[in-house]
Write a protein that holds these residues in place. Structure first.
Motif, PDB file in Angstrom:
ATOM      1  N   THR A 463       1.149  -1.375   0.198  1.00  0.00           N
ATOM      2  CA  THR A 463       0.186   0.166  -0.214  1.00  0.00           C
ATOM      3  C   THR A 463       0.812   1.539   0.007  1.00  0.00           C
ATOM      4  O   THR A 463       1.462   1.783   0.906  1.00  0.00           O
ATOM      5  CB  THR A 463      -0.403   0.430   1.301  1.00  0.00           C
ATOM      6  OG1 THR A 463      -1.941  -1.292   1.449  1.00  0.00           O
ATOM      7  CG2 THR A 463      -1.622   1.413   1.284  1.00  0.00           C
ATOM      8  N   ILE A 465       1.747   5.217   0.344  1.00  0.00           N
ATOM      9  CA  ILE A 465       0.474   5.501   1.400  1.00  0.00           C
ATOM     10  C   ILE A 465       0.862   7.532   1.595  1.00  0.00           C
ATOM     11  O   ILE A 465       2.733   7.870   1.305  1.00  0.00           O
ATOM     12  CB  ILE A 465       0.968   5.761   3.083  1.00  0.00           C
ATOM     13  CG1 ILE A 465       0.443   4.404   3.126  1.00  0.00           C
ATOM     14  CG2 ILE A 465       0.156   6.796   3.627  1.00  0.00           C
ATOM     15  CD1 ILE A 465       0.470   3.242   4.562  1.00  0.00           C
ATOM     16  N   GLN A 478      -3.760  10.240   0.544  1.00  0.00           N
ATOM     17  CA  GLN A 478      -3.918   9.740  -0.345  1.00  0.00           C
ATOM     18  C   GLN A 478      -3.077   7.842  -0.220  1.00  0.00           C
ATOM     19  O   GLN A 478      -2.250   7.668   0.404  1.00  0.00           O
ATOM     20  CB  GLN A 478      -2.617  10.014  -1.710  1.00  0.00           C
ATOM     21  CG  GLN A 478      -3.674  11.143  -1.939  1.00  0.00           C
ATOM     22  CD  GLN A 478      -2.772  12.367  -3.113  1.00  0.00           C
ATOM     23  OE1 GLN A 478      -1.743  11.897  -2.853  1.00  0.00           O
ATOM     24  NE2 GLN A 478      -3.242  12.553  -4.196  1.00  0.00           N
ATOM     25  N   ILE A 479      -4.074   7.474  -0.771  1.00  0.00           N
ATOM     26  CA  ILE A 479      -3.791   5.778  -0.643  1.00  0.00           C
ATOM     27  C   ILE A 479      -4.151   4.748  -2.004  1.00  0.00           C
ATOM     28  O   ILE A 479      -4.919   5.092  -2.442  1.00  0.00           O
ATOM     29  CB  ILE A 479      -4.829   5.357   0.144  1.00  0.00           C
ATOM     30  CG1 ILE A 479      -4.983   5.450   2.319  1.00  0.00           C
ATOM     31  CG2 ILE A 479      -4.491   3.548   0.513  1.00  0.00           C
ATOM     32  CD1 ILE A 479      -5.994   5.511   2.474  1.00  0.00           C
ATOM     33  N   GLU A 481      -3.541   1.270  -3.640  1.00  0.00           N
ATOM     34  CA  GLU A 481      -3.347  -0.547  -2.630  1.00  0.00           C
ATOM     35  C   GLU A 481      -2.831  -1.141  -4.472  1.00  0.00           C
ATOM     36  O   GLU A 481      -3.265  -1.149  -5.276  1.00  0.00           O
ATOM     37  CB  GLU A 481      -4.558  -1.000  -2.005  1.00  0.00           C
ATOM     38  CG  GLU A 481      -4.333  -1.042  -0.896  1.00  0.00           C
ATOM     39  CD  GLU A 481      -6.122  -1.678  -0.469  1.00  0.00           C
ATOM     40  OE1 GLU A 481      -6.656  -2.837  -1.327  1.00  0.00           O
ATOM     41  OE2 GLU A 481      -5.366  -1.508   0.751  1.00  0.00           O
ATOM     42  N   GLY A 540      -5.217  -0.101   3.337  1.00  0.00           N
ATOM     43  CA  GLY A 540      -6.433   0.979   2.449  1.00  0.00           C
ATOM     44  C   GLY A 540      -6.901   1.412   3.681  1.00  0.00           C
ATOM     45  O   GLY A 540      -7.873   2.029   4.674  1.00  0.00           O
ATOM     46  N   ILE A 544      -8.002   4.441   6.436  1.00  0.00           N
ATOM     47  CA  ILE A 544      -9.544   5.073   6.095  1.00  0.00           C
ATOM     48  C   ILE A 544     -10.337   5.179   7.186  1.00  0.00           C
ATOM     49  O   ILE A 544     -10.162   6.504   7.772  1.00  0.00           O
ATOM     50  CB  ILE A 544     -10.367   4.993   4.855  1.00  0.00           C
ATOM     51  CG1 ILE A 544      -9.406   4.957   3.575  1.00  0.00           C
ATOM     52  CG2 ILE A 544     -11.437   5.201   5.158  1.00  0.00           C
ATOM     53  CD1 ILE A 544     -10.161   4.034   2.392  1.00  0.00           C
ATOM     54  N   VAL A 554      -9.261  11.521   3.252  1.00  0.00           N
ATOM     55  CA  VAL A 554      -9.289  10.547   2.544  1.00  0.00           C
ATOM     56  C   VAL A 554      -9.425  10.911   0.943  1.00  0.00           C
ATOM     57  O   VAL A 554     -10.530  11.067   0.233  1.00  0.00           O
ATOM     58  CB  VAL A 554      -9.129   9.280   2.491  1.00  0.00           C
ATOM     59  CG1 VAL A 554      -7.962   8.464   1.645  1.00  0.00           C
ATOM     60  CG2 VAL A 554      -8.664   8.564   3.987  1.00  0.00           C
ATOM     61  N   HIS A 557      -8.165   6.548  -3.075  1.00  0.00           N
ATOM     62  CA  HIS A 557      -8.077   5.910  -2.338  1.00  0.00           C
ATOM     63  C   HIS A 557      -8.341   4.579  -3.698  1.00  0.00           C
ATOM     64  O   HIS A 557      -9.216   4.764  -4.283  1.00  0.00           O
ATOM     65  CB  HIS A 557      -8.385   5.311  -1.028  1.00  0.00           C
ATOM     66  CG  HIS A 557     -10.306   4.973  -0.888  1.00  0.00           C
ATOM     67  ND1 HIS A 557     -10.480   4.101  -1.261  1.00  0.00           N
ATOM     68  CD2 HIS A 557     -10.744   6.323  -0.688  1.00  0.00           C
ATOM     69  CE1 HIS A 557     -12.253   4.308  -1.254  1.00  0.00           C
ATOM     70  NE2 HIS A 557     -12.214   5.843  -0.652  1.00  0.00           N
TER      71      HIS A 557
END
Ligand code: CVU
Ligand code: MN
Length: 595
Positions: A463, A465, A478-479, A481, A540, A544, A554, A557
């Motif tokens: 993930t 980040i 921000q994410i 995966e 993720g 969150i 967020v 994602h």
């Protein structure tokens, strides 16, 4: 009474004596014990200690009981409470109304008693009072005598507990900012009010000259220095010297003040001293430096390096790589989120990732987007598998933790990254064997140094980040995966050698399909900074939940909506557009430590 952040478990009950309360006492306490056992058997603090819960001594049937339990919790560093109940209780008369705890309620889904009714009533109370609380309700009806914790309830309890414990571990701990702005990277121009208001963390400012003071005055453990230097000589194998044979202009040759053959001696001292600045070291008191022995109560930090240091002194790559690794010359130990180029926002991104996984956070530039077409053009090869839609080149001058090699092995021999307490000597040796240390490119780093150089040689779920500060919004997360990908050796070589071939490389392919993740290019295009931090695992959903606890919205994602677990009152801001509701709820609630 230790200072670990803990979760208070609140067994809540219908207070009517004469039959109702008595009939529920055992069930209610059984639920509470099950929740406590689940959390304590599943989660660990960053130092490897199992997470601790405090179970109330009694059920809570009214404000009188609640007050007694509140007293019991005092002094235990309760960061969050989990109330559990199989029955109707009396909303505001039993709820946790402590303003500073993170709250959740598990309402038993069993129709003999109205556990869900209390859950909903309490959530409406929390919404009216402006306390964001998490609602946990099993999908399927259970029999009243069924004391098992269903999988969906387990997942929510653990997601809640992970986020709360991570927040509790940050609270009151420092970000140690060594140096200042690095090359105009905005993240290195620290916003100490962000750390205070959103993370409850003070920022400590230390000038880079403090390292030189300690080297010059010998303020470090000389025995450990010798040990570290020997470990380096035995384990840090030198790789390509990109400077060899080059005829550098005087502006470079006259800038390197530490002779090249003394770099490692300087670097070993630098690494020990920076760690001591963050955490202290009682051995310094033994050699007459009592104040320095106390450190700065750190949990994270960063080193500016470029350019006022690296333009004449060996760079901080070794220190930065080893701080974030699960081991060093003393063996395995907890990792430290330590930011290259003092990118404080990437330091926070590293911190969130490692606190949620207890694995090493990898610091990288988001360097290049490689389309399948571009790869075909420059290598003649067609991408397949997880790389088929293109990938991002994650690479930064040698600051990445050696765990990023993914050379550690699980019990089945699979490559990956592990918590420090699971790292064997073989794992450490494997990471070191797959890393070579290349002399810093003198054109970039006039003062020299060594950069960790490796590639992530496994396909792992990871993930990405990034914490950003956006004017008018504040922090937003921000994410992404996705998976690390392994390229054919020839493709890797061609692509890697087009850029800085002496740095650690990870190829990353995001999971596509969500909005903002239409293509791999879109992910690069939306990414809010030159840096990212990544950890192993698809976390993720955990990020969150944790972000919602901190009231940090967020912004990007690719987590499916059914996995999103935010406080119940966020639904009051709308359920058609979860992203908009998230932003508005965070704005209205304000920072978690807003006082
Ligand atoms: C050596 C270079 O200055 C790198 O440090 C630079 O490209 C960056 O990493 C920017 O984030
Ligand atoms: Mn960088």
């Amino acid at each position: 009474m230790n200072s670990y952040p803990k979760i208070g478990i609140r067994p809540t009950i219908d207070g009517r004596q004469g039959g109702v309360r008595e009939s529920l006492e055992e069930k209610t306490m059984d639920m509470a014990r099950s929740a406590k056992e689940l959390i304590e058997n599943s989660l660990r603090y960053a130092d490897g200690t199992p997470v601790q819960c405090v179970l109330a001594s009694r059920t809570i049937g009214g404000r009188g009981d609640a007050g007694i339990v509140q007293e019991e919790f005092m002094g235990h560093n309760i960061i969050a409470t989990l109330s559990v109940t199989p029955s109707w209780c009396y909303g505001t008369e039993t709820m946790d109304l402590e303003p500073n705890t993170i709250k959740a309620i598990w309402g038993f889904n069993g129709t003999e008693r109205p556990g869900a009714v209390y859950l909903a009533a309490a959530m409406s109370g929390y919404a009216q009072k402006g306390y964001p609380a998490f609602k946990i309700y099993g999908h399927d009806v259970q029999d009243l005598n069924d004391n098992s914790v269903p999988e969906d309830v387990k997942n929510k309890i653990l997601t809640f507990a992970k986020g709360a414990i991570a927040i509790g571990q940050m609270k009151g701990k420092s970000y140690v900012n060594i140096g200042a702005s690095s090359m105009g990277i905005a993240g290195s121009q620290v916003d100490s009010n962000f750390f205070k208001d959103y993370l409850g963390m003070p920022v400590e400012f230390v000038d880079m000259t403090e390292i030189l003071r300690r080297i010059t005055l010998g303020i470090y453990d000389h025995e450990e220095y010798e040990k570290a230097l020997k470990w380096i000589k035995d384990n840090c194998h030198e790789g390509l010297d990109i400077n060899a044979g080059k005829d550098f202009p005087e502006v470079i040759t006259k800038s390197k003040v530490v002779p090249a053959d003394k770099d490692w001696e300087f670097i070993a001292k630098q690494a020990i001293i920076i760690r001591d600045i963050l955490f202290g070291n009682e051995r310094l008191a033994n050699i007459g430096w009592k104040e320095e022995s106390h450190g700065h109560n750190a949990i994270a930090g960063g080193f500016q390096g470029q350019r006022q240091w690296t333009d004449w002194l060996p760079n901080g790559d070794f220190t930065e790589a080893m701080m974030a690794s699960t081991f060093d010359w003393n063996g395995t130990r907890p990792v430290t989120a330590f930011a290259t180029e003092n990118d404080t926002l990437n330091g926070v991104s590293m911190l969130l990732g490692t606190l949620l996984t207890n694995k090493a956070p990898i610091f990288s530039d988001v360097r290049t987007y490689w389309s399948p077409e571009a790869v075909k053009r420059v290598t003649g090869k067609t991408l397949t598998g997880r790389a088929a839609n293109g990938f991002l080149h994650l690479i930064n001058s040698g600051a990445s933790a050696l765990d990023g090699t993914a050379a550690a092995r699980d019990d089945h021999g699979n490559r990956g990254m592990k918590e420090f307490w699971n790292m064997t000597q073989a794992d450490q040796d494997a990471c070191l064997a797959e890393t070579d240390w290349c002399r810093a490119n003198y054109e970039y780093f006039r003062g020299g140094g060594f950069s960790s150089h490796f590639k992530t040689a496994a396909e792992l779920p990871v993930t990405l980040i990034r914490m950003n500060l956006v004017r008018g919004i504040g922090p937003s997360l921000q994410i992404a995966e996705g998976y690390t990908v392994v390229l054919d050796d020839d493709v890797h070589k061609i692509l890697d050698e087009r850029t800085d071939r002496t740095w650690p490389t990870t190829w990353f392919a995001p999971n596509l399909g969500a909005k903002g993740f239409e293509t791999t290019y879109d992910v690069m295009n939306h990414w809010g900074s030159n840096h990212c931090a990544f950890v192993q695992g698809h976390i993720g959903a955990d990020l969150i939940t944790m972000a919602s606890m901190l009231r940090i919205p967020v912004a990007l994602h690719n987590v499916s909506s059914e996995k999103i677990f935010r406080p119940s009152m966020f639904d009051g801001f709308g359920t058609k557009n979860l992203e908009a509701a998230d932003f508005e709820a965070c704005e209205k609630l304000g920072p978690f430590y807003k006082n």
